[in-house]
Design an enzyme around this catalytic site. Sequence first.
Site, PDB file in Angstrom:
ATOM      1  N   HIS A  55     -44.297  90.369 -69.045  1.00 38.20           N
ATOM      2  CA  HIS A  55     -45.212  89.697 -69.970  1.00 38.20           C
ATOM      3  C   HIS A  55     -44.812  88.247 -70.234  1.00 38.20           C
ATOM      4  CE1 HIS A  55     -42.373  90.828 -73.332  1.00 38.20           C
ATOM      5  NE2 HIS A  55     -42.801  89.670 -73.809  1.00 38.20           N
ATOM      6  N   ASP A  85     -42.659  96.351 -67.451  1.00 34.95           N
ATOM      7  CA  ASP A  85     -42.416  95.066 -68.116  1.00 34.95           C
ATOM      8  C   ASP A  85     -41.192  94.358 -67.547  1.00 34.95           C
ATOM      9  OD1 ASP A  85     -43.118  92.981 -69.747  1.00 34.95           O
ATOM     10  OD2 ASP A  85     -42.142  93.780 -71.543  1.00 34.95           O
ATOM     11  N   SER A 164     -37.705  87.541 -75.561  1.00 32.04           N
ATOM     12  CA  SER A 164     -38.216  88.384 -74.479  1.00 32.04           C
ATOM     13  C   SER A 164     -37.710  87.914 -73.133  1.00 32.04           C
ATOM     14  CB  SER A 164     -39.746  88.378 -74.473  1.00 32.04           C
ATOM     15  OG  SER A 164     -40.263  89.073 -75.575  1.00 32.04           O
TER      16      SER A 164
END
Length: 313
Positions: A55, A85, A164
């Site tokens: 992402h 992911d 992230s």
Amino acid sequence: MPDEEPLDAYSRVVSTVAAALTPSVAAVRARRRGGEGGGSAVVFTADGFLLTNAHVVGSAAGGTAAFADGTQTPFTVVGADPLSDLAVLRASGPTPAPATLGDSDALVVGQLVVAVGNPLGLAGSVTAGVVSALGRSLPARDGHAVRLIEDVIQTDAALNPGNSGGALADARGRVVGVNTAVAGVGVGLAVPVNATTRGIIATLMREGRVRRAYLGLVTSPAPLTAGVRERTGQRRGLRVVEVVPGSPAARAGLRAGDLVLTAGRAPVGDAQSLQRLMFADAIGRPLPITVLRNGALVDVIAEPTELGPVPRG
């Protein structure tokens, strides 16, 4: 003073991990259609491969990685897998020494972990905490396909936007997770680094994508009645919540409300047990499925198709 020793030991561990790992973690800017995305990534090979979240890069084909020593290098997206992911990048220029990948299967609840990333644009930020829980599941979506990322690590190490794709490391500085989400105050989640994800990473490096089989089912775990338990020896099945129109499941005759008992002649009791079958070797092959429908056992044959890749550019 004796009562200061635990804090001193804790500080030594965190500072040692931070010093070893921070140079290997980059702030990344991914060039997407209509703008840029950002996050973190960690170098994990000596020849410039980096690991991040899918992402973080989205549909981008490349971008720029900036390291703690001030150096920057362009990168290309080698491959991304939204349903785990995970994404692999390849730097065009020199990169720092790689971090060491560990094994999240060896973690225990309460164990110290250290997160390194670039939250809110603050490069090289380090936070520490413990493994709060193991075995969590995190829904991931790729178009109409939904999958649960298995064995997600929950930690109370502070995570914020920009973390992230950064590293979650154990006390020896081995990367055991890729930070992926903030579920609430004091609740951070990381994709595990284990045998399953190592296989995904290797496939992304080799082929650029992970070929997955697609059925077109949305399911939810459901307990079986006493009578069904006696007949099947199972305690749980998967209730079909939705069948995607035109999907392999729909063509096989599966319906919302069916209770899936077996797939590939193996019992299924949770989403993971079904999705573990949905890799490349299942594509185009007959998959026998047994469901409970209106009190009767019904056998169908589904033929999973290949889940299409996400276009880049």
